[in-house]
Scaffold this active site. Structure first.
Site, PDB file in Angstrom:
ATOM      1  N   GLU A 292       0.857  -1.192   0.000  1.00 35.15           N
ATOM      2  CA  GLU A 292       0.000   0.000   0.000  1.00 35.15           C
ATOM      3  C   GLU A 292       0.888   1.235   0.000  1.00 35.15           C
ATOM      4  OE1 GLU A 292      -2.985  -0.265   3.092  1.00 35.15           O
ATOM      5  OE2 GLU A 292      -3.543  -2.269   2.473  1.00 35.15           O
TER       6      GLU A 292
ATOM      7  N   HIS B 102      -8.960   9.477   3.140  1.00 32.40           N
ATOM      8  CA  HIS B 102      -8.593   8.385   2.230  1.00 32.40           C
ATOM      9  C   HIS B 102      -8.812   8.891   0.807  1.00 32.40           C
ATOM     10  CE1 HIS B 102      -8.183   4.531   0.321  1.00 32.40           C
ATOM     11  NE2 HIS B 102      -7.854   3.993   1.487  1.00 32.40           N
TER      12      HIS B 102
ATOM     13  N   ARG C 207      -0.818   8.661   1.689  1.00 36.19           N
ATOM     14  CA  ARG C 207      -2.185   9.124   1.453  1.00 36.19           C
ATOM     15  C   ARG C 207      -2.380  10.624   1.400  1.00 36.19           C
ATOM     16  NH1 ARG C 207      -5.357   5.006   5.175  1.00 36.19           N
ATOM     17  NH2 ARG C 207      -4.744   3.289   3.851  1.00 36.19           N
TER      18      ARG C 207
ATOM     19  N   HIS D  46     -11.190   9.660   6.949  1.00 35.97           N
ATOM     20  CA  HIS D  46     -10.966   8.220   7.154  1.00 35.97           C
ATOM     21  C   HIS D  46     -10.448   7.881   8.538  1.00 35.97           C
ATOM     22  CE1 HIS D  46     -10.078   4.153   5.902  1.00 35.97           C
ATOM     23  NE2 HIS D  46      -8.782   4.288   6.131  1.00 35.97           N
TER      24      HIS D  46
ATOM     25  N   ARG E  27      -0.565   8.775   9.093  1.00 39.43           N
ATOM     26  CA  ARG E  27      -0.490   7.334   9.371  1.00 39.43           C
ATOM     27  C   ARG E  27      -0.137   6.555   8.114  1.00 39.43           C
ATOM     28  NH1 ARG E  27      -4.253   2.968   8.882  1.00 39.43           N
ATOM     29  NH2 ARG E  27      -5.844   4.413   8.163  1.00 39.43           N
TER      30      ARG E  27
END
Ligand code: FAD
Ligand code: SIN
Length: 533
Positions: free
Chosen positions: A115, A235, A281, A342, A377
């Site tokens: 990811e 997100h 992100r 998110h 994060r």
């Protein structure tokens, strides 16, 4: 009287993991505001980051986490949690989670996906419904445990604290039983907040309706420190659709090679970040936001059609099926996507073992600010943090005798009328306030911020918060009023923190202070009882 050794507020991964461990020490009550599986955990798609392959290393996972955290992650906490990763995966397997395995390998090998922000494949998962399988397994283990009592449809309203030697001590929580609107006090020597996040404070969110920041708000009201609330993660890819709005399209889809395209079909991520579609992100969400603002379009496309129909159906069955039901065949068509709120990197400040600065009050999971995520994060690090910190907190858990406090507290609270049926009136006012709050957070405190918008938000959130407090004082608490009061508290904290930080870092981007200022701002913000610490 409802009295236990351990009280766990929340039935997601953090609460259930802790409950299953502390049940060997004493009696445990798990209180949860709706049905037992209603949690963010249940919706997690991508998986859990952990070092599980010979080509990976703790050093790489630590480095990726620290880079993504933009200078605010605590290296000691990151190291402790990352090194606990493999043991957390083993624990989940022993509890019955059946993670996806590599097909066609002789030795059983976990399938690892990639990811954004990860330099290696290290995300352990169950196809694209990892959270559902974890929640199911943990609930099954909970039901087998005679020391754990579950209370569904009990919303925790306020922590019960007393003045003890060395400061405030938490000895329980007042709950509202939402089936009959009666208040009930639960007492315990140790209380764990595992109430998850506050995505619902934004109009568009990937979070289910339970995520209203109750834990942060309750702890803050009780006098606990709260940190890093400005760092809200959006997100980048949630479905843009009139019915299925905000359904998450996992980052693992980009990890397998899906591309982001403008509505004209052009790739754009390489203009914004060297890792293109696999950038962290914050970078991807801001790039999409910039493209939408420049073009006036309402969404961009995520294209995975080139991954092959068979692969998509096996690897992403939930995404395939949900989109198909909404009229999009992702094996043949591009998916319209937009960012949505998110995850909250901030929360109730804890030490490495989950202790808050109120005695006997612990916090684990998304509600907590342990120092792991810093200003941003890394994908799939939150399930890891939740389970690892639940293990740490359980390791230091002990049965605490609170009998000397309970008599006095119970008497006072009877005098104050707790236990009476609470009033539910004028719900329509609450609905209007809620919709105004969520809209203004979305419009003024979103992916890209400015001083002007934040100042406007601060004025309006303060007025709403006052109105809601008045409502509660005069009409009493209902389930809806409890949530709205907490949403307003969280909104106010997010705005205050965002206005205070005069730079851009990680998830907090302010057009009026676009640079990262390490000299003045490479530090966390913490607020307690209305003051900055
Ligand atoms: P939760 O799982 O949210 O549980 C909170 C519990 O507290 C719930 O049972 C709730 O009902 C209860 N509760 C809340 N308030 C009260 C109250 N007042 N009284 C009583 N009970 C209360 N992270 C990853 O690492 N990997 C992923 O792949 C991933 N995918 C995600 C996908 C989606 C769509 C979402 C929304 C999040 C995802 N995340 C992912 C984030 C991750 O799921 C959460 O951070 C994590 O599950 C939080 O766990 P938790 O136990 O802290 O809280
Ligand atoms: C996802 O699957 O994209 C969500 C992963 C996460 O939030 O960590």
């Amino acid at each position: 009287m409802l009295k236990f050794d351990f009280l766990v507020i929340g039935s997601g991964i953090a609460g259930l993991s802790y409950a299953l461990k502390t049940a060997s020490l004493g009696s445990v009550a798990v209180i949860t505001k709706k049905r037992k599986s209603d949690s963010n955990t249940n919706y997690a798609q991508g998986g859990i980051a952990a070092v599980m392959s010979p080509t990976d290393s703790f050093e790489k996972h630590i480095a990726d986490t620290l880079t993504t955290g933009c200078g605010l992650s605590h290296p000691d906490i990151v190291e402790r949690i990352v090194k606990n990763g493999p043991a957390c995966i083993e624990e989940l397997i022993s509890q019955g989670v059946q993670f996806s395995h590599e097909p066609q390998t002789k030795v059983e090998q976990l399938e690892l996906s990639r990811e954004g922000g990860h330099s290696e494949r290290r995300v352990v998962h169950v196809a694209d419904f990892t959270g559902r399988e974890i929640e199911k397994a943990l609930l099954e283990r909970m039901h087998e445990n005679a020391n754990i009592t579950l209370y569904e449809n009990h919303i925790a309203v306020d922590l019960i604290t007393v003045e003890a030697t060395g400061g405030k001590q938490c000895i329980g929580v007042t709950c509202l039983d939402s089936r009959n609107h009666h208040a009930r006090d639960f007492y315990a020597g140790s209380v764990l907040l595992a109430t998850g996040g506050e995505g619902v404070v934004y109009k568009h969110t990937t979070n289910p309706p339970i995520a209203t920041g109750d834990g942060v708000a309750m702890a803050y009201r009780a006098g606990a420190s709260v940190s890093n609330m400005e760092f809200i993660q959006f997100h980048p890819t949630t479905l843009y659709h009139p019915v299925g709005n905000s359904f998450l399209i996992s980052e693992a889809v980009r990890g397998e090679g899906a591309l982001l395209l403008t509505r004209r079909g052009e790739r754009f991520m390489h203009k914004y970040h060297a890792m293109a579609e696999l950038a962290p992100r914050d970078a991807v969400a801001r790039a999409i936001d910039a493209e939408l603002k420049a073009s006036g379009d309402l969404y961009v496309y995520l294209d995975m059609t080139h991954l092959g129909s068979e692969f998509i159906k096996v690897r992403f069955p939930q995404i395939y099926q949900t989109c198909l039901e909404l009229g999009i065949d992702v094996t043949k068509e591009r998916i319209p996507v937009v960012p949505a709120a998110h995850y909250c990197c901030g929360g109730v400040r804890t030490d490495p073992d989950g202790r808050t600065d109120i005695k006997s009050l612990f916090a684990c999971g998304e509600v907590a600010m342990t120092g792991m995520h810093g200003a941003n994060r890394l994908a799939s690090n939150s399930l890891l943090e939740a389970i690892a910190t639940a293990r740490f907190a359980a390791n230091v858990a002990e049965v605490v005798d609170i009998s000397r406090f309970i008599d006095g507290v119970a008497r006072t609270r009877r005098v104050n009328g707790v236990g009476e049926r609470l009033k539910r009136k004028e719900q329509v006012l609450l609905e209007h306030d809620r919709s105004e709050l969520l809209n203004l957070m979305w419009d003024y405190v979103g992916v890209v911020r400015s001083d002007y918008r934040l100042n406007r938000a601060q004025e309006r959130v303060s007025i709403l918060a006052r109105d809601i407090d008045d409502y509660v004082r005069t009409r009493g608490l209902s389930y809806e009023a409890t949530e709205l009061r907490n949403l307003a508290t969280c909104a106010k904290l997010i705005v205050d923190f965002a206005l205070e930080r005069k730079e851009s870092r990680g998830l907090h981007y302010n057009n009026d202070h676009p640079e990262t200022d390490d000299i003045n701002w490479k530090r966390e913000l913490t607020r307690k009882e209305g003051r900055w610490l």
